[in-house]
Every structure is written in C-alpha cells, then in structure tokens.
Design a protein around this motif. Structure first.
Motif, mmCIF file in Angstrom:
data_model
loop_
_atom_site.group_PDB
_atom_site.id
_atom_site.type_symbol
_atom_site.label_atom_id
_atom_site.label_comp_id
_atom_site.label_asym_id
_atom_site.label_seq_id
_atom_site.Cartn_x
_atom_site.Cartn_y
_atom_site.Cartn_z
ATOM 1 N N UNK A 71 -8.713 -0.314 -21.438
ATOM 2 C CA UNK A 71 -9.194 0.995 -21.004
ATOM 3 C C UNK A 71 -9.300 1.083 -19.490
ATOM 4 N N UNK A 72 -9.719 -0.014 -18.855
ATOM 5 C CA UNK A 72 -9.796 -0.010 -17.398
ATOM 6 C C UNK A 72 -8.435 0.011 -16.748
ATOM 7 N N UNK A 73 -7.472 -0.747 -17.297
ATOM 8 C CA UNK A 73 -6.131 -0.776 -16.707
ATOM 9 C C UNK A 73 -5.410 0.554 -16.876
ATOM 10 N N UNK A 74 -5.704 1.274 -17.929
ATOM 11 C CA UNK A 74 -5.091 2.589 -18.112
ATOM 12 C C UNK A 74 -5.568 3.607 -17.076
ATOM 13 N N UNK A 75 -6.698 3.329 -16.450
ATOM 14 C CA UNK A 75 -7.223 4.225 -15.419
ATOM 15 C C UNK A 75 -6.846 3.786 -14.010
ATOM 16 N N UNK A 76 -6.040 2.740 -13.895
ATOM 17 C CA UNK A 76 -5.603 2.243 -12.590
ATOM 18 C C UNK A 76 -4.129 2.570 -12.372
ATOM 19 N N UNK A 77 -3.778 2.879 -11.124
ATOM 20 C CA UNK A 77 -2.375 3.111 -10.749
ATOM 21 C C UNK A 77 -2.163 2.592 -9.334
ATOM 22 N N UNK A 78 -1.068 1.886 -9.118
ATOM 23 C CA UNK A 78 -0.759 1.286 -7.821
ATOM 24 C C UNK A 78 -0.148 2.346 -6.914
ATOM 25 N N UNK A 79 -0.675 2.465 -5.700
ATOM 26 C CA UNK A 79 -0.161 3.432 -4.730
ATOM 27 C C UNK A 79 0.825 2.795 -3.763
ATOM 28 N N UNK A 80 0.418 1.759 -3.086
ATOM 29 C CA UNK A 80 1.262 1.100 -2.081
ATOM 30 C C UNK A 80 0.620 -0.229 -1.732
ATOM 31 N N UNK A 81 1.279 -0.947 -0.845
ATOM 32 C CA UNK A 81 0.777 -2.243 -0.369
ATOM 33 C C UNK A 81 0.954 -2.302 1.142
ATOM 34 N N UNK A 82 0.126 -3.100 1.768
ATOM 35 C CA UNK A 82 0.185 -3.307 3.218
ATOM 36 C C UNK A 82 0.366 -4.796 3.466
ATOM 37 N N UNK A 83 1.544 -5.168 3.968
ATOM 38 C CA UNK A 83 1.875 -6.565 4.198
ATOM 39 C C UNK A 83 2.210 -6.746 5.668
ATOM 40 N N UNK A 84 1.400 -7.558 6.346
ATOM 41 C CA UNK A 84 1.596 -7.819 7.776
ATOM 42 C C UNK A 84 1.712 -6.522 8.568
ATOM 43 N N UNK A 85 0.744 -5.629 8.347
ATOM 44 C CA UNK A 85 0.640 -4.357 9.070
ATOM 45 C C UNK A 85 1.816 -3.417 8.815
ATOM 46 N N UNK A 86 2.515 -3.593 7.716
ATOM 47 C CA UNK A 86 3.619 -2.721 7.345
ATOM 48 C C UNK A 86 3.374 -2.169 5.948
ATOM 49 N N UNK A 87 3.746 -0.908 5.754
ATOM 50 C CA UNK A 87 3.543 -0.243 4.489
ATOM 51 C C UNK A 87 4.728 -0.495 3.562
ATOM 52 N N UNK A 88 4.453 -0.961 2.346
ATOM 53 C CA UNK A 88 5.471 -1.264 1.346
ATOM 54 C C UNK A 88 5.226 -0.377 0.124
ATOM 55 N N UNK A 89 6.310 0.133 -0.438
ATOM 56 C CA UNK A 89 6.179 0.897 -1.669
ATOM 57 C C UNK A 89 6.213 -0.049 -2.873
ATOM 58 N N UNK A 90 6.317 0.522 -4.082
ATOM 59 C CA UNK A 90 6.246 -0.286 -5.293
ATOM 60 C C UNK A 90 7.452 -1.221 -5.399
ATOM 61 N N UNK A 91 8.642 -0.715 -5.094
ATOM 62 C CA UNK A 91 9.852 -1.549 -5.204
ATOM 63 C C UNK A 91 9.839 -2.694 -4.200
ATOM 64 N N UNK A 92 9.433 -2.417 -2.974
ATOM 65 C CA UNK A 92 9.369 -3.475 -1.966
ATOM 66 C C UNK A 92 8.294 -4.498 -2.304
ATOM 67 N N UNK A 93 7.176 -4.036 -2.844
ATOM 68 C CA UNK A 93 6.131 -4.967 -3.263
ATOM 69 C C UNK A 93 6.618 -5.856 -4.397
ATOM 70 N N UNK A 94 7.386 -5.277 -5.317
ATOM 71 C CA UNK A 94 7.954 -6.079 -6.405
ATOM 72 C C UNK A 94 8.921 -7.121 -5.865
ATOM 73 N N UNK A 95 9.695 -6.777 -4.841
ATOM 74 C CA UNK A 95 10.621 -7.759 -4.244
ATOM 75 C C UNK A 95 9.849 -8.909 -3.601
#
Length: 353
Positions: free
Chosen positions: A263-287
């Motif tokens: 139930x908790x995971x169904x209420x969560x959604x990933x927006x983006x990631x910040x790696x070394x001061x750079x913004x990464x989307x879902x595909x880049x985070x997966x890579x």
C-alpha cells in the motif's frame, strides 16, 4: 518555648570600632601609595577601540532566527546537499506511519544485503546501510537550500579569516564598518542563514532545474556515497516496475509482499535523481544502476577502454609505418632489379663488341 538569646552582649563597643578603624588607616594609605594606575599609551589614545561583539562566535547573527524550525531545516538541507552525491526524489500521497515504517524496514534490509555482498567479495568499501535514509522534505525550504548551495559564492576576501582585510586592523576601519561589525548587515558573514546568502539567491527563485519538480508532497532518498549497487537495490525495493527491475519474490523476501508495504509503494512515484549536482531522469538513473560492480567496475571498464584505445592507436601508427616500410622495400627491390638489368645489358654489349 526556649528562651531567646539577646544579641546586645555580642555587639562590639563603639570605642573598639574606632580603634580598629584607626589601626587600619596606615595600612590602607601604605597600600594606596604602592599601587598606581599606569597612564594610557599614545597608541591607545589615538586608535579606536575594537568593537565589542554582540553575539558569541559560536552563534553569529543571522537573517533568519536560528531557533526556528525553518532555520534548522534549512541548515539541515544545505548540509545534506553538500555531503550527498546521490539523491532520488519521490512523490508520496498521504502515506501512513505504519507504511513508512514498513518501507524503511525493507529498504534497510536491502542495503544491509548489498553491504554484506560487497564485504564477501573482498572490496574495501564503507558500510552505507546505516546512513541511507528516505525522509520527507519541505519543498519550499529545500528549494532555498538548493539555490544557496548552487548559486551562492562568497568572495575570497570575505572567506579569509571570516573578515575583510580592513577588519583586522581597527585603525583602518571606517565608522560604517565598525557599526556593521557583529550585526546582521555585516558583509563578512557568509553562513547559510546570513543576510548575504539570502540576498544572493533571492533573484534566482524558480530558476533552479529542480524547482519545477519540488511541488507537493516530496520525499528524498539520500545515499552518502556514489554506489550504483545501493541505488539499484533501493530502486528494486521502492519502484521495481518503473525501472524494469525484477521485484523480490515471495519466497526470497516475504516481508516485501506485506499489505502495509504494498500500500505504501503504490503511493510512491519516482520523479528524478540528482547525481553529482546533475539532474537525471528515470532512464538515466536506470543506466547508472545497471553498472556492474559499482564504482570499481566502472573504473575497470574505464581502464580497459583506455588500454584498448592505446593499443588501437599503437596498431594504427605501427600499421602506417609498416606500410611505408613495405613500400620503400618494394621500390628498392625494383630499383635494384633495374640496375642489375642495365648492368647485364651493358656487359652483353661489351662482349658483342
């Protein structure tokens, strides 16, 4: 009732008091004659005194009141941003405390498994499981912290000893500088709650790349070390479907399939990631999470790429030299054959004559 003790007999007679005072007069005069106050020097009379600090050095004056909760959150967020190279931002929708507890429990278990795997492989990497956390953040305050960390750059003069060059010598200070010393308007104060930091980032409001994402209920997953393995394990627990990772099986991890966790995971959604001061989307985070062997594996891949590049350059240069050598050798053999042919014809003509 016991009788009261009269104090009339305990009083010292007036005659004795006079004798005591008269006996102390020579001692006081003698002490006063020996102790004299030195006159102030010329430098003390010509130079202005050093301004008295209004605040203790451990708590400089701030534009925001440091005891407020917003100020403490701002200092906490700036510290997290500076010391955390890997952050994943999640959007949550009214999760209950039981669901947050279950999600944090599964995340901690997954991180401990990754640490045990790294230790079993013999790699010298610190244990990150106790330091990896998912916490709810205040988007407005976090946006201000991002702007302070990324855009506020105090000058070198104010960074030296925390004071400008003129502040070291009170004689060279002006009255304005003396009045500003130790106040909120002091330009030498460059901490996160100072007025200089707030004024430097005020015109950057809404211009940060994460400003559009920091809206609504936001949570942040913080990993204090660049570890693709921990990132993959965390995303496998938090959002396996969004990243295409296989979800934990019921046999391997039955707790992950509990109702509170799902139930908790169904209420969560990933927006983006910040790696070394750079913004990464879902595909880049997966890579990033798909890097085998973590940072050590990435370094080994880089070394192999550099070695292959060097060997290819060497073979290319050697190939050009070899081709040139073969060409020159073939030309030399042709010239030698021509010289032999001409010399043979000349000998035949001589014999004919």
């Amino acid at each position: 009732m016991p009788p009261r003790i009269r104090l009339a007999n305990a009083r010292v007679p007036v005659r004795c008091q006079r004798l005591l005072c008269q006996s102390d007069i020579p001692t006081l005069v003698r002490y006063a004659s020996t102790v004299t106050t030195p006159a102030p020097s010329i430098e003390q009379m010509t130079t202005s005194p050093v301004p008295i600090a209004r605040f203790p050095p451990s708590q400089p004056p701030s534009h925001r009141r440091p005891e407020y909760r917003r100020s403490q959150l701002l200092r906490q967020y700036t510290s997290i941003i500076r010391t955390t190279p890997l952050m994943v931002f999640l959007q949550h929708d009214n999760l209950k405390s039981v669901e947050w507890t279950a999600i944090r429990r599964e995340l901690s278990k997954a991180m401990q498994k990754v640490d045990a795997k790294i230790a079993a492989e013999g790699r010298s990497a610190p244990a990150l499981a106790p330091h990896i956390k998912v916490q709810i953040i205040q988007p407005g305050i976090f946006d201000v912290a991002l702007r302070i960390v990324d855009y506020f750059r105090p000058s070198q003069e104010t960074l030296e000893m925390g004071k400008p060059p003129s502040a070291n010598d009170p004689a060279t200070q002006t009255s304005a500088e003396i009045s500003l010393a130790g106040s909120k308007d002091d330009p030498t104060l460059t901490h996160d709650l100072s007025r200089a930091a707030q004024a430097a980032v005020r015109h950057k409001k809404g211009k940060h790349e994460l400003s559009t994402l920091l809206a609504g209920p936001i949570a942040a997953l913080t990993i204090p070390h660049m570890s693709p393995e921990h990132l993959k394990a965390a995303l496998t627990v938090l959002a396996p479907k969004a990243f295409g990772y296989p979800a934990p099986t019921r046999k391997a991890n039955p707790d992950w399939h509990e109702l509170s966790v799902q139930n908790g995971l169904n209420k969560l959604s990933v927006l983006a990631a910040r790696l070394d001061n750079q913004l990464f989307d879902v595909d880049q985070t997966k890579w990033v999470g798909s890097i085998e062997g973590g940072m050590d594996g990435l370094r080994s891949q880089l070394v192999m790429a550099l070695q292959s590049m060097g060997s290819s350059i060497t073979s290319t240069l050697e190939g050009a030299g070899k081709s040139l050598y073969v060409t020159l050798e073939s030309r030399r053999s042709v010239l030698e054959d021509e010289q032999k042919g001409t010399s043979g014809e000349a000998k035949g003509e001589d014999k004919a004559e």
